[in-house]
Scaffold this motif. Sequence first.
Motif, PDB file in Angstrom:
ATOM      1  N   GLN A 118       0.825  -1.197   0.000  1.00 46.92           N
ATOM      2  CA  GLN A 118       0.000   0.000   0.000  1.00 46.92           C
ATOM      3  C   GLN A 118       0.867   1.258   0.000  1.00 46.92           C
ATOM      4  O   GLN A 118       2.071   1.193   0.251  1.00 46.92           O
ATOM      5  CB  GLN A 118      -0.921   0.005   1.232  1.00 46.92           C
ATOM      6  N   LEU A 119       0.226   2.376  -0.301  1.00 46.11           N
ATOM      7  CA  LEU A 119       0.894   3.676  -0.277  1.00 46.11           C
ATOM      8  C   LEU A 119       0.452   4.417   0.985  1.00 46.11           C
ATOM      9  O   LEU A 119      -0.746   4.466   1.301  1.00 46.11           O
ATOM     10  CB  LEU A 119       0.506   4.485  -1.510  1.00 46.11           C
ATOM     11  N   GLY A 120       1.429   4.990   1.689  1.00 50.80           N
ATOM     12  CA  GLY A 120       1.114   5.756   2.879  1.00 50.80           C
ATOM     13  C   GLY A 120       1.318   7.242   2.651  1.00 50.80           C
ATOM     14  O   GLY A 120       2.334   7.661   2.077  1.00 50.80           O
ATOM     15  N   LEU A 121       0.351   8.050   3.089  1.00 50.25           N
ATOM     16  CA  LEU A 121       0.441   9.512   3.043  1.00 50.25           C
ATOM     17  C   LEU A 121       0.420  10.012   4.488  1.00 50.25           C
ATOM     18  O   LEU A 121      -0.532   9.747   5.227  1.00 50.25           O
ATOM     19  CB  LEU A 121      -0.733  10.112   2.258  1.00 50.25           C
ATOM     20  N   ILE A 122       1.486  10.721   4.906  1.00 51.01           N
ATOM     21  CA  ILE A 122       1.584  11.199   6.283  1.00 51.01           C
ATOM     22  C   ILE A 122       0.743  12.463   6.419  1.00 51.01           C
ATOM     23  O   ILE A 122       1.034  13.494   5.795  1.00 51.01           O
ATOM     24  CB  ILE A 122       3.051  11.495   6.659  1.00 51.01           C
TER      25      ILE A 122
ATOM     26  N   ALA B 139      -2.624   8.068   6.155  1.00 52.16           N
ATOM     27  CA  ALA B 139      -3.704   7.629   5.269  1.00 52.16           C
ATOM     28  C   ALA B 139      -3.139   6.565   4.327  1.00 52.16           C
ATOM     29  O   ALA B 139      -2.109   6.796   3.682  1.00 52.16           O
ATOM     30  CB  ALA B 139      -4.266   8.810   4.483  1.00 52.16           C
ATOM     31  N   TRP B 140      -3.821   5.426   4.271  1.00 53.38           N
ATOM     32  CA  TRP B 140      -3.326   4.289   3.487  1.00 53.38           C
ATOM     33  C   TRP B 140      -4.190   4.089   2.242  1.00 53.38           C
ATOM     34  O   TRP B 140      -5.424   4.071   2.334  1.00 53.38           O
ATOM     35  CB  TRP B 140      -3.352   3.015   4.311  1.00 53.38           C
ATOM     36  N   LEU B 141      -3.510   3.922   1.087  1.00 54.55           N
ATOM     37  CA  LEU B 141      -4.194   3.639  -0.171  1.00 54.55           C
ATOM     38  C   LEU B 141      -3.713   2.281  -0.679  1.00 54.55           C
ATOM     39  O   LEU B 141      -2.500   2.076  -0.864  1.00 54.55           O
ATOM     40  CB  LEU B 141      -3.872   4.729  -1.209  1.00 54.55           C
ATOM     41  N   PRO B 142      -4.616   1.310  -0.925  1.00 49.97           N
ATOM     42  CA  PRO B 142      -4.181  -0.005  -1.413  1.00 49.97           C
ATOM     43  C   PRO B 142      -3.416   0.112  -2.728  1.00 49.97           C
ATOM     44  O   PRO B 142      -3.685   0.991  -3.556  1.00 49.97           O
ATOM     45  CB  PRO B 142      -5.504  -0.762  -1.603  1.00 49.97           C
ATOM     46  N   ALA B 143      -2.474  -0.820  -2.928  1.00 52.20           N
ATOM     47  CA  ALA B 143      -1.618  -0.778  -4.113  1.00 52.20           C
ATOM     48  C   ALA B 143      -2.425  -0.873  -5.397  1.00 52.20           C
ATOM     49  O   ALA B 143      -2.140  -0.180  -6.382  1.00 52.20           O
ATOM     50  CB  ALA B 143      -0.582  -1.904  -4.042  1.00 52.20           C
ATOM     51  N   ASP B 144      -3.445  -1.742  -5.405  1.00 47.83           N
ATOM     52  CA  ASP B 144      -4.212  -1.883  -6.642  1.00 47.83           C
ATOM     53  C   ASP B 144      -5.013  -0.619  -6.957  1.00 47.83           C
ATOM     54  O   ASP B 144      -5.225  -0.270  -8.124  1.00 47.83           O
ATOM     55  CB  ASP B 144      -5.125  -3.106  -6.580  1.00 47.83           C
ATOM     56  N   ALA B 145      -5.441   0.108  -5.902  1.00 47.44           N
ATOM     57  CA  ALA B 145      -6.164   1.364  -6.136  1.00 47.44           C
ATOM     58  C   ALA B 145      -5.244   2.405  -6.762  1.00 47.44           C
ATOM     59  O   ALA B 145      -5.649   3.163  -7.671  1.00 47.44           O
ATOM     60  CB  ALA B 145      -6.747   1.886  -4.825  1.00 47.44           C
ATOM     61  N   LEU B 146      -3.991   2.463  -6.294  1.00 49.37           N
ATOM     62  CA  LEU B 146      -3.031   3.403  -6.878  1.00 49.37           C
ATOM     63  C   LEU B 146      -2.728   3.019  -8.325  1.00 49.37           C
ATOM     64  O   LEU B 146      -2.613   3.886  -9.201  1.00 49.37           O
ATOM     65  CB  LEU B 146      -1.746   3.429  -6.050  1.00 49.37           C
ATOM     66  N   ALA B 147      -2.592   1.721  -8.581  1.00 46.39           N
ATOM     67  CA  ALA B 147      -2.295   1.277  -9.949  1.00 46.39           C
ATOM     68  C   ALA B 147      -3.428   1.674 -10.892  1.00 46.39           C
ATOM     69  O   ALA B 147      -3.184   2.140 -12.019  1.00 46.39           O
ATOM     70  CB  ALA B 147      -2.085  -0.243  -9.963  1.00 46.39           C
TER      71      ALA B 147
END
Length: 625
Positions: A56-60, A108-116
């Motif tokens: 996942q992608l993390g946004l601080i 804030a966490w965004l799943p990897a597939d959502a970012l892709a």
Amino acid sequence: MPSTPKHPPLLISQLSQQRVFSQLSAKSRDTLAGQFTLANATAGATLAAQGRLPDQLGLILSGTVRLSDPDLNLSVQLEAGGLFGFGATPATQLATWQAVAAADCEVAWLPADALAQLCIKHPQLAFFLPSLQPAHQPPAVPAPPVSESSNALNLLGTPIRSLIKRPPITVAPDTSIQATAVLMRDRRVSSVLLVEQGLLFGLVTDRDLRNRVVALDLDISRPVSDIATLAPMTVSANSPAFEALLLMARHNIHHIPVMEGGDILGMITATDLTEQHSTSAVYLAGDIYKQSSLDGLKSISTRVRQLQQHLAAADASAYSTGHIITAITDAITIRLIHLAEAQLGPAPVDYVWVAAGSQARNEQTAKSDQDNCLILDDAFDEAAHGAYFKTFSKFVCDGLAECGYIHCPGEMMAMTDIWRQPRRVWAEYFRKWVDSPKPKSLMLTCVFFDLRAIHGQAALLDGLRQQVVQHTKGNSLFLAHMVSNALKHRPPLGMFGQITLIKGGDNPHTIDLKHTGIVPIVDLARVYALAAGVTVANTHDRLEVSAQAGEVTEQSARDLRGALEFLGKLRIAHQARQMAQGQAPDNFLALEELSNFERSHLKEAFSVVQTLQGVLGQRYAGGRF
């Protein structure tokens, strides 16, 4: 950690200010915000362990996050608005770094597939995201450069039967030399087999016709059996091709009959294995035996490094590479012995020149020193024979040093008086080491329990070896001390499973693949072998036979063989890279040389060794008291 309601003002604000997501329209950012999950963490909490950043992608949103690689002791600190994880963290670090809250924070966490999916809709975002492919997938391995030598060396794992080009060309033993030569010319072959009543009788090559007939002006009407090599060495059709290569290299021969049971299937020649004369082990060994001086051997020994580079490029196994490189060491040793005897005359009593350590185990690489000894017949008399063998052994050991096999730092060489003794003295050495396992005795045991005859009367060693293993089999006191000594070599794993690097000295920030990787496995296999009364020296073979004897489980033996092969290939490839860059090969590997996939497997290999060291330590825990 609990989720909070979607679209909080802080998230919307950060998305609009963040350099990546500010590229989107307000509507797109609002849609994206609904796919994030928010989490709070206190200082010191792990946000993403090693191996989890690719998920996942993390946004601080607030606070501070520290990213670190515990294996390399590297770290960076990110503030509010920073991104980390899938997409943001470079692919080379993605699978090996971890994220910890450096202070109380909200992420804030965004799943990897959502970012892709987002990047498919908005491809301009890829400019800001260096790792859009999951780093936990194995990296593509670049193919080695295509060359005749690499194609040939890929035959190392090929069954010999697949290399047979034609049915065997045979003659009866009483066929004349002339008729045999005519047959070889007409069939365009360099050798024929002598067969009688379906059984292999002998072998004749074009070299025999030249050296034993033409050069000696022999009557060509005589039977061909007069010039044949009788009872020639053979190989099994199902054996790997590298076994034929080793047989040729060790005995300086170029033709080997291939057998299936008692049936003759055909003939394998050196050119069937490889046409690359300059780096083939067969031709290299042949050139070694042609040398008539130490200078010639020194010159030719420089090709050993090139041989290892070609083996590495061909992706040869560590097991076969060790055997092949060691076969060249054997050839150089034997040729030095020949030169010594030519200079000093024949030995006054029988002897056997014995390799110890990695040469004995057939596990050498281009970076090896020498460990050897001399076992003399009990007819040896110091006054009458001592001067000969002192000069003889010094000639060979010094010659090996000139050829790149440096003198053993511990002087465990035949040129050292204590390691050049009659068989009865060697028997007493081993008896004392086993009965009184003091620290020095255990150290010597680790060197001299790995022995292999190189030249001379092998029976002098064979009888001694059998005597020793009978004395060690089931000897729990001695084995307990051997285990205690073996456990001094530990894999470089920290308390939490991270790889620990060398902190100072000449090779900081590296791992020692030999002493903390391969040696612990060698030590384990030696203990298993001694406990089982096994006489083989090669570590891979010891593990296999010891499992059959019940000293280690089949699964544990497979795990250790796998770890040994993996670490061995890393070592060989590391040295090949160094030699390609003109550097001297060593055993110190920087983790930056490895892919994420390789680093993960390195930890697994170390973990296997660490676990089985613990099992063996528990088994013999009470035996030393």
